[in-house]
Design an enzyme around this catalytic site. Structure first.
Site, short mmCIF file in Angstrom:
data_model
loop_
_atom_site.label_atom_id
_atom_site.label_comp_id
_atom_site.label_asym_id
_atom_site.label_seq_id
_atom_site.Cartn_x
_atom_site.Cartn_y
_atom_site.Cartn_z
N LYS A 59 0.76 -1.32 0.30
CA LYS A 59 -0.13 0.06 0.06
C LYS A 59 0.75 1.39 -0.20
CE LYS A 59 -2.16 -1.14 3.81
NZ LYS A 59 -1.55 -2.75 3.93
N THR A 60 1.95 1.21 0.83
CA THR A 60 2.91 2.53 0.84
C THR A 60 3.45 2.75 -0.54
OG1 THR A 60 3.11 2.17 3.25
CG2 THR A 60 4.62 3.56 2.22
N ASP A 104 -1.27 6.60 6.51
CA ASP A 104 -1.11 5.23 6.81
C ASP A 104 -2.08 5.09 7.94
OD1 ASP A 104 -0.51 2.91 6.14
OD2 ASP A 104 1.68 3.03 6.98
N THR A 153 -5.42 -1.70 6.80
CA THR A 153 -5.76 -3.10 6.70
C THR A 153 -7.30 -3.49 7.05
OG1 THR A 153 -5.06 -2.75 9.09
CG2 THR A 153 -3.10 -3.63 7.68
N ARG A 212 6.72 -8.00 1.36
CA ARG A 212 7.24 -7.55 2.20
C ARG A 212 8.20 -8.89 2.80
NH1 ARG A 212 4.76 -4.27 6.97
NH2 ARG A 212 4.34 -2.83 5.14
#
Ligand code: ADE
Length: 328
Positions: A59-60, A104, A153, A212
């Site tokens: 997402k980032t 975020d 999330t 990740r």
């Protein structure tokens, strides 16, 4: 073959710089490209964008890509970092035309802050309220055109009025095995690591379908090879690294196995209610829902039913246990 760099700088080194480098999530890429290209053509900032999905799915990374694509500055904050209206007001009043404002963990914004965000998103106005009761004064300041990019999330925890103010809402899903393999190959190349295809597939399978995690496992393999003077990452090195990390071939960690075993041993495989299970595991219910359960469900090891959580035969098989509940 090994480059020495701190993990933080590694993360930005591995982050894709353009759409061609961004692997997977094809539908999102396609839709997002249209929104951004159209905005560029109109010479306007794009609509506000919301990305949601499990931690580590990018997402980032997407927020950085949006900023890069729009040739804009990215200003970053998070839901829990903004406690008072003034925290948000100070960021908003410093925005410049075209800026991408990234929040975020947007599900952790408090309601007061959300109230300031609504007019900022909708009509680019910052309403400032000073004082309380009969002496209250309200000012309104015009903001430059900007794009809010929010990530969470838990989209279900965003208030409906906030959610409805995003022009593009994108759900990031778990990645395909081949996409994770390509991400590992790409990262290995950037880190100047030699890696055999057997190692790529072992690491990809244990990466919880999450970039990740894939990059983290690759870095731990790099450590393993460095310490053991190995010139390349082969299947054996990948397997041994996973053993040290106590991660099994499907990416399950000790906490996942404890979860499955408790449902099996204490609750005969389920159904068991989430609160009962959280108490038995001595964990917060949200940790189960947000962190433990999504990947177990993706593997088909767990079902959430109206009667409670149920372990599937595939999980018994993976753990090498007989499914006695099924035989009853
Ligand atoms: N690193 C993390 N996510 C990635 C992706 N989707 N593509 C390429 N590299 C990545």
């Amino acid at each position: 073959m090994f480059v020495k760099q701190h993990d933080d700088s590694l993360d930005s080194l591995l982050r894709p710089a353009n759409w061609d480098e961004y692997i997977g999530q094809e539908k999102i890429k396609k839709h997002l490209k249209i929104i951004l290209d159209a905005a560029k053509k109109r010479k306007e900032p794009s609509d506000h964008l919301l990305f949601y999905g499990q931690a580590g799915l990018g997402k980032t990374t997407l927020a950085h890509m949006v900023a890069k694509e729009m040739n804009a500055n990215l200003k970053v904050t998070s839901g829990p970092a903004m406690e008072k209206m003034a925290d948000l007001a100070s960021i908003l009043s410093n925005l410049e035309r075209g800026d991408i404002f990234f929040i975020d963990e947007a599900h952790r914004l408090n309601r007061m802050i959300e109230e300031v965000l609504y007019p900022a998103m909708e009509s680019r106005k910052l309403h400032i309220i000073i004082g309380k009761g009969p002496t209250t004064k309200t000012f309104s300041v015009d903001l430059p055109p900007f794009t809010l990019v929010a990530a969470t999330t838990r989209a279900d925890l965003l208030s409906a009025p906030l959610r409805s103010r995003f022009g593009g809402i994108f759900q990031l899903d778990y990645y395909e095995q081949k996409d994770i393999e390509n991400i590992i190959k790409r990262s290995a190349k950037l880190l100047k690591l030699a890696i055999e295809s057997e190692a790529v597939s072992i690491l990809a399978k244990a990466s919880r379908a999450t970039p990740r995690v894939a990059n983290r496992l690759l870095k731990r393999c790099r450590d393993f090879c460095e310490v053991n003077n190995l010139k390349k990452i082969d299947g054996d090195a990948a397997g041994k690294t996973l053993e040290v990390l106590e991660i099994d071939d499907m990416g399950l960690e000790p906490h996942d196995k404890r979860f499955l075993r408790i449902v099996i041993e204490k609750f005969n495989g389920g159904p068991v209610g989430v609160n009962t299970l959280a108490a038995a595991l001595n964990e917060d219910r949200r940790v189960l829902e947000d962190i433990y359960e999504p990947y177990l469900m993706k593997l088909g090891f767990l079902n959430r039913t109206s009667a409670g959580r149920v372990i599937t035969p595939a999980a018994y098989e993976h753990l090498g246990l007989k499914n006695e509940a099924k035989l009853l």
